[in-house]
Design an enzyme around this catalytic site. Structure first.
Site, PDB file in Angstrom:
ATOM      1  N   HIS A  34       3.444 -11.744   2.415  1.00  0.00           N
ATOM      2  CA  HIS A  34       2.063 -12.046   2.029  1.00  0.00           C
ATOM      3  C   HIS A  34       1.097 -11.149   2.792  1.00  0.00           C
ATOM      4  O   HIS A  34       1.341 -10.790   3.946  1.00  0.00           O
ATOM      5  CB  HIS A  34       1.736 -13.523   2.276  1.00  0.00           C
ATOM      6  CG  HIS A  34       1.790 -13.914   3.718  1.00  0.00           C
ATOM      7  ND1 HIS A  34       0.678 -13.978   4.521  1.00  0.00           N
ATOM      8  CD2 HIS A  34       2.835 -14.274   4.504  1.00  0.00           C
ATOM      9  CE1 HIS A  34       1.039 -14.354   5.745  1.00  0.00           C
ATOM     10  NE2 HIS A  34       2.334 -14.537   5.769  1.00  0.00           N
ATOM     11  N   HIS A  53      -3.213  -9.133   2.341  1.00  0.00           N
ATOM     12  CA  HIS A  53      -4.378  -8.857   1.505  1.00  0.00           C
ATOM     13  C   HIS A  53      -4.313  -7.428   0.972  1.00  0.00           C
ATOM     14  O   HIS A  53      -4.864  -6.514   1.570  1.00  0.00           O
ATOM     15  CB  HIS A  53      -5.668  -9.033   2.312  1.00  0.00           C
ATOM     16  CG  HIS A  53      -5.902 -10.434   2.798  1.00  0.00           C
ATOM     17  ND1 HIS A  53      -5.941 -11.525   1.963  1.00  0.00           N
ATOM     18  CD2 HIS A  53      -6.103 -10.939   4.039  1.00  0.00           C
ATOM     19  CE1 HIS A  53      -6.172 -12.622   2.663  1.00  0.00           C
ATOM     20  NE2 HIS A  53      -6.259 -12.303   3.931  1.00  0.00           N
TER      21      HIS A  53
END
Ligand SMILES: *[C@@H]1O[C@H](CO)[C@@H](O)[C@H](O)[C@H]1NC(C)=O
Ligand SMILES: *[C@@H]1O[C@H](CO)[C@@H](O)[C@H](O)[C@H]1NC(C)=O
Ligand SMILES: *[C@@H]1O[C@H](CO)[C@@H](O)[C@H](O)[C@H]1NC(C)=O
Ligand SMILES: *[C@@H]1O[C@H](CO)[C@@H](O)[C@H](O)[C@H]1NC(C)=O
Length: 337
Positions: free
Chosen positions: A129, A131
């Protein structure tokens, strides 16, 4: 003299015979042991092959999930669930830290990332995970991983982020945020046309799904909106919405039980749904809403959100309409001899 000499020679021969006999027996038994071991290994391999064949869906042990999270969409709550479950459900969770805080990755780093994620077998199954904007793995010759994501009503996300920078949230209340001490309301910010509240800054969820094409970065670009929609349908395993986070967790558990078994229960029990609330939020005035809604960027971001929402509801509906659905094969021809 003669007798004395003869006896040791006989004993010597006998001793030699006994030793040879003993060695032969030892050799035999060792061979038998090795054969046994080979047999056991073969059996074990057969067992592994059989268990691999029995896997009902994807090969869970090779699964790579990528969650390219959009900031302020409730992603922290969801990732928290994954971190809590990973040990028990035997998968790895890895945060992809991209320096310079940019959502785009250089071409060489994309290639390295794709190769690393694809080949790093000791981490599989894994949830990565971070951004960053969508990356097309097939462009680098790698098998596609399962992308997942969450999106949120664009204006809610925008306002939440605005106040988050000023007042932080209940997740890390001690952390002093970038705009701490700035008490300007969102309404004032929009009305006074402060650059921070420029609707162009809402161009965020589309580029995250659109990817690394130049057009993805251009606020209000129609091609980017269509590309984001296309990726959502063809390259994302599941995209949920922040407003229905529990359903997202539940569908993940139903479709990938090997990874997310127990996630829904855990999500409910651990109050993860309340984990990260931005501390102070004033409801925006109607004039503010009107101003934002008249911008092209909001309209496109909103269209994308509505598109994702409809798709998510569709996935949910199919699940509830087809409880216990089985897909099987029959009329297999030619028949086995
Ligand atoms: C990412 O790495 C940088 C440099 O090591 C570090 O300062 C930063 O805190 C990291 N970010 C997160 C979210 O952990
Ligand atoms: C992936 O990257 C990590 C960290 O740089 C490294 O330890 C690991 O060996 C790499 N794995 C592969 C398969 O390249
Ligand atoms: C969750 O919230 C309920 C009520 O708000 C509370 O009673 C309970 O202790 C909380 N559970 C955890 C694990 O924090
Ligand atoms: C704002 O808009 C809502 C719905 O459009 C309306 O019900 C409400 O009365 C309006 N408020 C003001 C202060 O104009």
């Amino acid at each position: 003299m003669l007798i004395i000499k003869k006896i040791p020679r006989l004993t010597y021969l006998l001793l030699l015979l006994v030793v040879f006999g003993f060695l032969a027996i030892l050799y035999q038994s060792q061979i038998a042991k090795i054969q046994e071991k080979i047999h056991a290994i073969e059996k074990h391999q057969e067992h592994i092959d059989a268990s691999l064949r029995e896997k009902p869906l994807l090969k869970v042990e090779d699964l790579i999930l990528i969650y390219n999270r959009v900031p302020k969409t409730g992603s922290t709550s969801f990732v928290g669930v994954a971190y809590d479950l990973c040990k028990k459900n035997k998968f790895h969770v890895l945060h992809v830290n991209i320096s310079a805080n940019s959502h785009t990755i250089t071409l060489d780093n994309q290639l390295k990332f794709v190769q690393n994620v694809t080949n790093w077998n000791s981490m599989k199954p894994a949830l990565y995970h971070g951004h960053f904007a969508f990356i097309d793995f097939s462009k680098f010759g790698a098998p596609k991983p399962l992308f997942i994501n969450l999106i949120r009503r664009p204006l809610d996300r925008f306002i939440s982020y605005y106040y988050f920078l000023r007042y932080g949230d209940n997740f890390r209340p001690y952390l002093v945020r970038k705009k701490h001490g700035n008490t300007m309301t969102f309404d004032e910010c929009v009305m006074q046309q402060v650059p921070e509240c420029d609707p162009n800054n809402m161009w965020l969820q589309i580029p995250f799904f659109c990817g690394h094409a130049a057009n993805c970065r251009k606020p209000g670009n129609k091609w980017a909106l269509n590309e984001a929609k296309k990726n959502l349908i063809t390259n994302y395993f599941l995209v949920g919405v922040t407003e229905e986070l529990e359903d997202f967790v539940q569908i993940l558990e139903q479709s990938l039980p090997g990874i997310f078994e127990g996630a829904t229960d855990h999500f409910r029990r651990s109050n993860k749904s309340h984990l990260r609330r931005t501390v102070q939020k004033d409801a925006p005035k109607n004039a503010t809403l009107e101003k934002i809604r008249s911008s092209q960027v909001w309209q496109m971001e909103n269209e994308f959100y509505e598109f994702a929402l409809e798709q998510f509801h569709f996935v949910k509906k199919i699940f509830s309409k087809n409880k216990g659905q089985v897909v099987m094969y029959e009329k297999i021809r030619p028949k086995p001899a």
